[in-house]
Design a protein around this motif. Sequence first.
Motif: not given
Length: 772
Positions: A418-444
């Motif tokens: 999200g970008t909060v545009n307080f004025t035409d010259t000043f803004n604050v940007v805040i963000g985030g990402r949640y991730s889940s990665i599952r790996k399955e491996g068979d090795y010989v």
Amino acid sequence: MFIKMMKAALAASTILVPAAVSAQTAPADPAPVAQQRDDQLGDIIVTAQRRQQTLQDVPVAVAVISGDQLAAQKINSVETLGTAVPNLVVQRSPFQPFVAIRGLGSGAGGRAFEQSVATYVDGIYAGRANQFLNPFFDVERVEVVRGPQSVLFGVNANAGAINIVNKRPGREFEGYATAGYEAAYDGYNLEGGVSVPLGDTFGVRFAGKLNRDGGYVHNTVTKKDDGRADSDLGRVIASWTPNSDLRFDLSYEHGHKRVHGTTFQVTSLGAVPFPPAIEDGVFDFRKSTPDDRAFTRITSDNVALNINYDLGGVTLASSTGYSTFDFAQYVQGSNHPAQIGGTFANEDFKQFYQEVRLISNGSNFIDYILGATYYNQKDKIDQGTDIDFAGFGVPGLTAGVRNGLDQTTNGYSAFAQGTVNFTDTFNVVIGGRYSSIRKEGDYVIAPTSFGQPLSGYSFDPASLFILAGPPFGFFQWFNPADLTTYRPTSISRSRTFKSFNPSASLNYKFSPGLSAYGSYTTGTKAGGFNDQDKSGVVPENGFATDIFEYSAERAYNFEVGLKYSSPTLRLNLAAFRTKYKNLQVTVSQPSGALQTTNAAEATSKGIEGDLTWIVAPGLTFSANAAYLHARYDDYPGACPIGSTFCADPATGNARGGRLDAVPDFSGSASLAYNVRLNDDWELRFSGRVYHQSSAQYQSAQNPLDRTPGYELFDASVALARTKGLTLSVSGKNLANKAVRGFSGPSVGEAFYGHYSATLPGRQVFFDLRYDF
């Protein structure tokens, strides 16, 4: 079936074709770098923040290279992009490219290793190095975003992102054709692209490329020139705009590339001497490997569908991609005249990718981007190493090992910014990402006899005795007195990596041409499995340690930047400090394998900047520079115990040592001058110098793996018509400097020393281009 149908359509065409499309919000026509007059700078449009903005409005450090600049500077692939972007390093290792931004990189290790630099091609994620090995062609622009970009580019964009945007169909019939010859190494390039409008709402663009990079390292044993690369690629992209609010872009790309031989050569001799005429240990454009079978081959297919729907105030965007490649490689076990065997690999990779985004129009008090991503990867990697002990003084003795990994990855994430545009010259940007990665491996891991196939091989007990323990370290579960250890090792694992990565920035515009930003960003790169381990040191074999797995790495980045622009001057500066925890690093093993492990901590800090200045009408000066101090804060066990190359010989701690492949200083300066001859023709002159300081390879900090600094000089002259014919002559590395790349110890280091990759020497290009 879809891919087979598209291949048949391409075969019937006179031009080869592959494809992709911009996955960001876009108007009906492409949004290229703005046209620039010869007396003022135009705006550069980028999509580095998943919406169209000018380069000067983006509160991150971004380098943009247009398609015209790529062609003029002979940057034809990701591997040649490094000299054009400050703090970007791209090097070819024995197995796959090493890519790093601001000191953080990956790729030289295991083949199942994701990149710390995420690459997107027309909005589709390409996490494997082999997904973007093909040369550039018909490219609109390349954006390199520096620093962690996990919120908008995903969990594996720990160091930054490379965003490649290919050309799309326009409203008019237009195109180009190029024919070029490289005289020094007998290379050539044939390339073309054409947009064909089929009504007011539908258009198709075809593009193709046939390319040869000639061999440039002479093999004193086989009498051949190694390093030749042949590529043939094609792309077709169809764009449909049923109304002004909705756009579909469907693309298909096919590519094939084969590299003949390698460019690795001995840089320092070990205890074994060779005739100086064959191998003298001097780094130049000669090598001395006895085996001429070395090759790398990759065939890839990529399909992408991008949809953008303007709902009025917000845009709904979807990016869907399916990517496959078949990879095969043989690399000699030696970079010297003694025959000691080699390493083989086959890889079959498939990926499905889906992302949806909801993007506000950028004119609200609060603007936002909401999105979700899913990807599935299936990777089958079969590898083998054959060892001939004739090179170690025991003729007739041979042994082999085969190792294979079947890995499935499922990744899910949701993100918001999200970008909060307080004025035409000043803004604050805040963000985030949640991730889940599952790996399955068979090795010989299996001992086999010399010359066995990579699959369907037979077990060979003799190789257990020959290769177990020092010096190679294979099959460490084997005990001759215990019959239960006369076996291969099989491992089945699954791991899930969950993370949340926040970011925040403050952005202030002092005037229309001057702005500043300060940001805090974080990144996470998932861990995984070592597909090159041959030791079997895992709990399944009774060991307390586990070499098979490595952990996720984290990055925490603070950055400030300043951006200035006027009609004749553009200046961008950034200063940063990034802290890495559990940094994933590549370690060379005595067998020649590259294994991934985790360093405890590292810090990268520096400054970088770029400048473009129109000195006078037709005369443009450009420069970029970067200073980087990237060091390990704590890395126990990186060096052999007792090594004086590390800070603490007693523990082998590489504390204070340099991160892989990263120079402390790099930069370039160029001058371009265009002279108008009449209304139709102009002369174009350009010259460029690039400097890079020394770089250290391998965490053991051995000075023999430290490459010296160097300078490269390039120049070109062209006679061009405003719309039509262009004739050009250009040269790269005009001083014919022999430049070392990726470096490491040879198999049997004490006997055979160390090696380095060789970068191309002087190249001279003659090109003919016609635009219509």
